[in-house]
Design a protein around this motif. Structure first.
Motif, short mmCIF file in Angstrom:
data_model
loop_
_atom_site.label_atom_id
_atom_site.label_comp_id
_atom_site.label_asym_id
_atom_site.label_seq_id
_atom_site.Cartn_x
_atom_site.Cartn_y
_atom_site.Cartn_z
N ASP A 151 -5.26 49.02 -0.01
CA ASP A 151 -5.71 50.30 -0.57
C ASP A 151 -4.54 51.08 -1.15
N LEU A 152 -3.42 51.13 -0.41
CA LEU A 152 -2.25 51.86 -0.91
C LEU A 152 -1.69 51.20 -2.17
N VAL A 153 -1.61 49.88 -2.17
CA VAL A 153 -1.12 49.17 -3.36
C VAL A 153 -2.06 49.45 -4.53
N ALA A 154 -3.36 49.44 -4.28
CA ALA A 154 -4.34 49.69 -5.35
C ALA A 154 -4.21 51.11 -5.91
N VAL A 155 -4.02 52.09 -5.03
CA VAL A 155 -3.87 53.48 -5.49
C VAL A 155 -2.64 53.61 -6.38
N CYS A 156 -1.52 53.05 -5.92
CA CYS A 156 -0.29 53.13 -6.71
C CYS A 156 -0.44 52.41 -8.05
N THR A 157 -1.05 51.23 -8.01
CA THR A 157 -1.24 50.44 -9.23
C THR A 157 -2.18 51.16 -10.20
N GLN A 158 -3.27 51.71 -9.66
CA GLN A 158 -4.24 52.40 -10.50
C GLN A 158 -3.58 53.59 -11.21
N PHE A 159 -2.81 54.36 -10.47
CA PHE A 159 -2.13 55.52 -11.09
C PHE A 159 -1.18 55.05 -12.18
N THR A 160 -0.36 54.03 -11.87
CA THR A 160 0.63 53.54 -12.83
C THR A 160 -0.04 52.98 -14.08
N VAL A 161 -1.08 52.19 -13.89
CA VAL A 161 -1.78 51.58 -15.03
C VAL A 161 -2.44 52.66 -15.89
N THR A 162 -3.09 53.61 -15.24
CA THR A 162 -3.76 54.68 -15.99
C THR A 162 -2.75 55.53 -16.75
N ALA A 163 -1.64 55.87 -16.08
CA ALA A 163 -0.59 56.65 -16.77
C ALA A 163 -0.02 55.83 -17.93
N GLY A 164 0.18 54.54 -17.74
CA GLY A 164 0.70 53.69 -18.80
C GLY A 164 -0.24 53.58 -19.99
N ARG A 165 -1.52 53.74 -19.76
CA ARG A 165 -2.51 53.69 -20.84
C ARG A 165 -2.64 55.04 -21.54
N VAL A 166 -2.58 56.13 -20.78
CA VAL A 166 -2.84 57.46 -21.33
C VAL A 166 -1.61 58.08 -22.00
N VAL A 167 -0.47 58.03 -21.33
CA VAL A 167 0.72 58.75 -21.81
C VAL A 167 1.15 58.31 -23.21
N PRO A 168 1.22 57.02 -23.53
CA PRO A 168 1.65 56.65 -24.89
C PRO A 168 0.74 57.19 -25.99
N ASN A 169 -0.49 57.48 -25.68
CA ASN A 169 -1.43 58.01 -26.68
C ASN A 169 -1.28 59.51 -26.91
N LEU A 170 -0.46 60.17 -26.12
CA LEU A 170 -0.30 61.62 -26.27
C LEU A 170 0.42 61.97 -27.58
N ARG A 171 1.44 61.26 -27.92
CA ARG A 171 2.19 61.40 -29.17
C ARG A 171 2.38 62.84 -29.64
N GLY A 172 2.93 63.64 -28.77
CA GLY A 172 3.29 65.00 -29.16
C GLY A 172 2.13 65.96 -29.32
N GLU A 173 0.98 65.65 -28.77
CA GLU A 173 -0.16 66.56 -28.85
C GLU A 173 0.22 67.91 -28.23
N PRO A 174 -0.08 68.99 -28.90
CA PRO A 174 0.26 70.29 -28.32
C PRO A 174 -0.74 70.67 -27.21
N TYR A 175 -0.21 71.23 -26.12
CA TYR A 175 -1.06 71.70 -25.02
C TYR A 175 -0.86 73.20 -24.88
N ASP A 176 -1.97 73.90 -24.68
CA ASP A 176 -1.83 75.34 -24.47
C ASP A 176 -1.38 75.58 -23.02
#
Length: 157
Positions: free
Chosen positions: A87-112
């Protein structure tokens, strides 16, 4: 049935049942006769011996049950530990994989300010959770302090 006329028949039975295994079998056979069991339990010494034997047998069965259960309990603990580990390995992996998928797509998007504050609060919760997991794994400390509880619930920093 005739009444015992003297000690002779009793002595003869004692002689024939001199071996403990033979005597135990004869006694068990006799105790299956309700009238014999009733008279035998009228003898305080005999009744006490039977009660002690019952308690000894019960203790042996409990000890045997505990000895038999020990390997299964160890196996169950190991399985539970393995499940928690996975479960702990899955939680860590899920966070890392999701961040790896989402963060590169941000490409300087402005946030308020509100969006940025929401993300920063989420990251603080992730960091606190990661520290909590690290303490649990390295030091065995699994208790939440009050500040961490509030942070994980999203009601404080």
């Amino acid at each position: 049935m005739s009444k015992i006329r003297g000690q002779g028949p009793v002595d003869a039975i004692h002689d024939l049942a001199g071996d403990d295994q033979v005597a135990a079998r004869v006694v068990a056979d006799f105790l299956r006769r309700p009238a014999v069991a009733s008279k035998a339990m009228g003898d305080d010494t005999a009744r006490h011996a039977v009660n002690e034997a019952q308690f000894d047998r019960f203790r042996q069965q409990v000890q045997y049950g505990q000895e038999e259960a020990a390997p299964q309990l160890d196996q169950l603990r190991h399985m539970e530990h393995s499940t928690q580990f996975m479960d702990l390995v899955a939680v860590c992996t899920q966070f890392t994989v999701t961040a790896g998928r989402v963060v590169p797509n941000l490409r300087g998007e402005p946030y308020d300010d509100a969006e940025r504050e929401t993300i920063l609060l989420g990251l603080a919760r992730v960091r606190a959770s990661a520290d909590w997991i690290e303490n649990a794994v390295t030091r065995g400390e699994v208790d939440l302090d009050e500040q961490l509880q509030k942070l994980l619930k999203g009601s404080g920093e």
